[in-house]
Design a protein around this motif. Structure first.
Motif, PDB file in Angstrom:
ATOM      1  N   LEU A   1       2.372   9.719  -5.406  1.00 53.59           N
ATOM      2  CA  LEU A   1       2.451  11.076  -4.860  1.00 53.59           C
ATOM      3  C   LEU A   1       3.680  11.793  -5.396  1.00 53.59           C
ATOM      4  O   LEU A   1       4.817  11.404  -5.089  1.00 53.59           O
ATOM      5  N   PRO A   2       3.500  12.854  -6.201  1.00 55.16           N
ATOM      6  CA  PRO A   2       4.654  13.599  -6.709  1.00 55.16           C
ATOM      7  C   PRO A   2       5.396  14.286  -5.560  1.00 55.16           C
ATOM      8  O   PRO A   2       4.793  14.692  -4.554  1.00 55.16           O
ATOM      9  N   VAL A   3       6.704  14.400  -5.723  1.00 57.65           N
ATOM     10  CA  VAL A   3       7.570  15.123  -4.804  1.00 57.65           C
ATOM     11  C   VAL A   3       7.736  14.375  -3.469  1.00 57.65           C
ATOM     12  O   VAL A   3       8.840  14.223  -2.939  1.00 57.65           O
ATOM     13  N   VAL A   4       6.651  13.885  -2.890  1.00 54.88           N
ATOM     14  CA  VAL A   4       6.700  13.236  -1.575  1.00 54.88           C
ATOM     15  C   VAL A   4       7.503  11.942  -1.655  1.00 54.88           C
ATOM     16  O   VAL A   4       7.385  11.176  -2.617  1.00 54.88           O
ATOM     17  N   ASN A   5       8.317  11.689  -0.644  1.00 54.86           N
ATOM     18  CA  ASN A   5       9.100  10.447  -0.561  1.00 54.86           C
ATOM     19  C   ASN A   5       8.778   9.738   0.748  1.00 54.86           C
ATOM     20  O   ASN A   5       9.090  10.228   1.828  1.00 54.86           O
ATOM     21  N   LEU A   6       8.123   8.588   0.624  1.00 52.52           N
ATOM     22  CA  LEU A   6       7.763   7.800   1.804  1.00 52.52           C
ATOM     23  C   LEU A   6       8.768   6.683   2.080  1.00 52.52           C
ATOM     24  O   LEU A   6       8.525   5.813   2.927  1.00 52.52           O
ATOM     25  N   GLY A   7       9.906   6.684   1.366  1.00 53.21           N
ATOM     26  CA  GLY A   7      10.978   5.728   1.630  1.00 53.21           C
ATOM     27  C   GLY A   7      10.811   4.370   0.992  1.00 53.21           C
ATOM     28  O   GLY A   7      11.583   3.448   1.310  1.00 53.21           O
ATOM     29  N   GLN A   8       9.843   4.215   0.088  1.00 56.66           N
ATOM     30  CA  GLN A   8       9.611   2.910  -0.531  1.00 56.66           C
ATOM     31  C   GLN A   8      10.008   2.867  -2.009  1.00 56.66           C
ATOM     32  O   GLN A   8      10.661   1.922  -2.446  1.00 56.66           O
ATOM     33  N   LYS A   9       9.623   3.874  -2.781  1.00 55.01           N
ATOM     34  CA  LYS A   9       9.775   3.752  -4.239  1.00 55.01           C
ATOM     35  C   LYS A   9      11.236   3.720  -4.691  1.00 55.01           C
ATOM     36  O   LYS A   9      11.548   3.142  -5.736  1.00 55.01           O
ATOM     37  N   TYR A  10      12.164   4.305  -3.923  1.00 56.43           N
ATOM     38  CA  TYR A  10      13.569   4.292  -4.327  1.00 56.43           C
ATOM     39  C   TYR A  10      14.327   3.112  -3.726  1.00 56.43           C
ATOM     40  O   TYR A  10      15.516   2.927  -3.989  1.00 56.43           O
ATOM     41  N   ALA A  11      13.646   2.305  -2.925  1.00 55.37           N
ATOM     42  CA  ALA A  11      14.307   1.169  -2.277  1.00 55.37           C
ATOM     43  C   ALA A  11      14.071  -0.150  -2.993  1.00 55.37           C
ATOM     44  O   ALA A  11      14.739  -1.141  -2.694  1.00 55.37           O
ATOM     45  N   PHE A  12      13.105  -0.148  -3.944  1.00 56.47           N
ATOM     46  CA  PHE A  12      12.764  -1.401  -4.611  1.00 56.47           C
ATOM     47  C   PHE A  12      12.776  -1.205  -6.136  1.00 56.47           C
ATOM     48  O   PHE A  12      12.540  -0.110  -6.637  1.00 56.47           O
ATOM     49  N   ASN A  13      13.021  -2.300  -6.845  1.00 56.00           N
ATOM     50  CA  ASN A  13      13.202  -2.225  -8.297  1.00 56.00           C
ATOM     51  C   ASN A  13      12.332  -3.278  -8.982  1.00 56.00           C
ATOM     52  O   ASN A  13      12.784  -4.420  -9.207  1.00 56.00           O
ATOM     53  N   PRO A  14      11.086  -2.912  -9.315  1.00 54.36           N
ATOM     54  CA  PRO A  14      10.206  -3.894  -9.966  1.00 54.36           C
ATOM     55  C   PRO A  14      10.676  -4.192 -11.389  1.00 54.36           C
ATOM     56  O   PRO A  14      11.351  -3.371 -12.025  1.00 54.36           O
ATOM     57  N   GLY A  15      10.313  -5.332 -11.895  1.00 55.86           N
ATOM     58  CA  GLY A  15      10.666  -5.707 -13.255  1.00 55.86           C
ATOM     59  C   GLY A  15       9.456  -6.226 -14.008  1.00 55.86           C
ATOM     60  O   GLY A  15       8.400  -6.486 -13.433  1.00 55.86           O
ATOM     61  N   GLY A  16       9.601  -6.400 -15.320  1.00 51.01           N
ATOM     62  CA  GLY A  16       8.530  -6.949 -16.133  1.00 51.01           C
ATOM     63  C   GLY A  16       7.281  -6.080 -16.124  1.00 51.01           C
ATOM     64  O   GLY A  16       7.340  -4.845 -16.184  1.00 51.01           O
ATOM     65  N   GLY A  17       6.141  -6.737 -16.004  1.00 49.77           N
ATOM     66  CA  GLY A  17       4.866  -6.025 -16.011  1.00 49.77           C
ATOM     67  C   GLY A  17       4.718  -5.092 -14.832  1.00 49.77           C
ATOM     68  O   GLY A  17       4.093  -4.014 -14.932  1.00 49.77           O
ATOM     69  N   GLU A  18       5.284  -5.487 -13.665  1.00 46.86           N
ATOM     70  CA  GLU A  18       5.194  -4.626 -12.475  1.00 46.86           C
ATOM     71  C   GLU A  18       5.950  -3.318 -12.689  1.00 46.86           C
ATOM     72  O   GLU A  18       5.572  -2.271 -12.173  1.00 46.86           O
ATOM     73  N   GLN A  19       7.031  -3.370 -13.478  1.00 43.46           N
ATOM     74  CA  GLN A  19       7.773  -2.135 -13.775  1.00 43.46           C
ATOM     75  C   GLN A  19       6.923  -1.166 -14.587  1.00 43.46           C
ATOM     76  O   GLN A  19       6.875   0.029 -14.297  1.00 43.46           O
TER      77      GLN A  19
ATOM     78  N   ILE B   1       0.836  -1.208   0.000  1.00 43.66           N
ATOM     79  CA  ILE B   1       0.000   0.000   0.000  1.00 43.66           C
ATOM     80  C   ILE B   1       0.866   1.252   0.000  1.00 43.66           C
ATOM     81  O   ILE B   1       0.672   2.174  -0.811  1.00 43.66           O
ATOM     82  N   ILE B   2       1.853   1.296   0.916  1.00 38.67           N
ATOM     83  CA  ILE B   2       2.715   2.475   1.027  1.00 38.67           C
ATOM     84  C   ILE B   2       3.565   2.633  -0.228  1.00 38.67           C
ATOM     85  O   ILE B   2       3.789   3.749  -0.710  1.00 38.67           O
ATOM     86  N   TYR B   3       4.022   1.508  -0.789  1.00 43.12           N
ATOM     87  CA  TYR B   3       4.819   1.568  -2.024  1.00 43.12           C
ATOM     88  C   TYR B   3       3.994   2.179  -3.160  1.00 43.12           C
ATOM     89  O   TYR B   3       4.481   3.061  -3.893  1.00 43.12           O
ATOM     90  N   THR B   4       2.762   1.720  -3.318  1.00 45.22           N
ATOM     91  CA  THR B   4       1.897   2.264  -4.382  1.00 45.22           C
ATOM     92  C   THR B   4       1.634   3.744  -4.153  1.00 45.22           C
ATOM     93  O   THR B   4       1.676   4.562  -5.087  1.00 45.22           O
ATOM     94  N   LEU B   5       1.339   4.114  -2.923  1.00 46.12           N
ATOM     95  CA  LEU B   5       1.079   5.520  -2.599  1.00 46.12           C
ATOM     96  C   LEU B   5       2.307   6.374  -2.859  1.00 46.12           C
ATOM     97  O   LEU B   5       2.211   7.498  -3.380  1.00 46.12           O
ATOM     98  N   ASP B   6       3.493   5.839  -2.551  1.00 50.31           N
ATOM     99  CA  ASP B   6       4.743   6.565  -2.776  1.00 50.31           C
ATOM    100  C   ASP B   6       4.976   6.796  -4.268  1.00 50.31           C
ATOM    101  O   ASP B   6       5.473   7.858  -4.683  1.00 50.31           O
ATOM    102  N   LEU B   7       4.606   5.825  -5.090  1.00 50.51           N
ATOM    103  CA  LEU B   7       4.723   6.002  -6.537  1.00 50.51           C
ATOM    104  C   LEU B   7       3.801   7.100  -7.058  1.00 50.51           C
ATOM    105  O   LEU B   7       4.168   7.862  -7.963  1.00 50.51           O
TER     106      LEU B   7
END
Length: 345
Positions: free
Chosen positions: A299-317, A291-297
């Motif tokens: 929300l512009p500008v805001v950084n909740l510490g999730q989107k830059y810590a993980f690297n999805p691939g394939g369809g999830e990317q 949930i937090i990862y999706t929300l972090d993706l």
């Protein structure tokens, strides 16, 4: 009959008079006359124009049960007239245009159980009229257009049954409308202007709803105005307009933004919870939360510490890219809509 420029200190009573002309001149010419009290034209039958242009009446002008006929011209000319109190047209038949352009009526203009016929043109031309009340109610029949452009009216009484196919309302201002119809009904009223959809009538109607404490109705009117204004533009403008409409309703439907946010958040949370993306740095990443990862993706500008810590691939990317783009788009359209509302507020 000629009364042009006459000066009558009391009443001028022409009740029951039969007036006609055979040479194309007015049946009654009382242009620029001054009547100290009441001008009585009750039961008058006129074949030819009744010319009351620029007349001055100290009290009332009575045109009750009158028959005014000039089918291809002007049944009654009251342009520039000044009547201190009321203009009563009860049980009146006018075959030809009734012209009230620039007239000033101190109290009521009452059109009651009357028939106005001028199918090829404007049956009632009241552009620039000033009156405290204008009554055009259900018992009136109009064949032809009604022009109220740039009129200033205190209380406008009308009824959907009396709305003609052609109704000119650009520039009309009023303090109140009677009866109190919903915005949906009144939008049909505005749509009858053959000149196209002008912004002023929509803004005036929205202001009316705001004044009587119905802000939701006002927003409905302004939303309709925005939708109409964006019709007929180029492909890029149309696409941007459609996006604003779908997402936030041009700022007048803010719940739509919440709906889209909830829908995208739910979809992304489910996908990333089922297929969590790998950490960019194993052993140095926070605990993953879909949930937090999706929300972090989103929300512009805001950084909740999730989107830059993980690297999805394939369809999830590709889904992550879509959520980022959707977040920016949604934020931009919300900001645009809110700014538009604040500018008008």
């Amino acid at each position: 009959m000629i009364m042009a420029g006459a000066d009558v200190s009391g009443d001028a009573n022409l009740a029951g008079a039969v007036l006609e002309t055979g040479d194309g001149k007015p049946a009654l010419n009382a242009e620029r006359s001054r009547i100290g009290s009441t001008l009585v034209l009750t039961n008058v039958k006129a074949l030819g124009e009744v010319n009351l242009r620029s007349i001055r009446v100290g009290e009332r002008l009575l045109l009750e049960r009158a028959e005014l006929r000039d089918p291809f011209g002007m049944a009654c000319r009251l342009s520039g007239a000044q009547v201190t109190a009321d203009l009563f047209c009860d049980h009146t038949t006018a075959d030809g245009q009734v012209k009230l352009t620039g007239a000033t009526i101190g109290a009521k203009v009452r059109l009651h159980k009357s028939v106005f016929t001028h199918p090829a043109g404007t049956a009632i031309h009241a552009g620039g009229l000033r009156a405290q009340e204008f009554l055009l109610e259900a018992d009136v029949r109009v064949e032809g257009g009604v022009d109220l452009s740039h009129a200033t009216i205190g209380v406008l009484h009308d009824d959907p049954a009396t709305w003609p196919d052609r109704l000119y309302l650009d520039g009309l201002t009023y303090q109140a409308l009677s009866p109190r119809l919903s915005a949906g009904r009144r939008l049909g009223w505005l749509a009858r202007d053959p000149g196209g959809h002008q912004p002023q009538p929509y803004e005036q109607l929205a202001a009316h709803y705001t004044t009587i404490g119905q802000p939701a109705q006002a927003r409905s009117v302004l939303y309709a105005k925005e939708r109409i204004q964006h019709q007929g533009k180029g492909p890029v403008s149309k696409a941007w307009s459609l996006l604003q409409d779908i997402t936030v309703g041009y700022g007048y439907r803010p719940r739509r933004a919440l709906g889209w946010l909830a829908l995208l958040l739910t979809a992304g949370s489910i996908v990333f919870s089922v297929a969590p993306p790998p950490a960019l740095q194993a052993g140095n990443a926070p605990h993953f939360n879909g949930i937090i990862y999706t929300l972090d993706l989103m929300l512009p500008v805001v950084n909740l510490g999730q989107k830059y810590a993980f690297n999805p691939g394939g369809g999830e990317q590709w889904l992550s890219y879509f959520l980022i783009a959707a977040g920016w788009t949604l934020a931009t359209t919300v900001a645009t809509g809110v700014a538009r509302v604040l500018r008008r507020g």
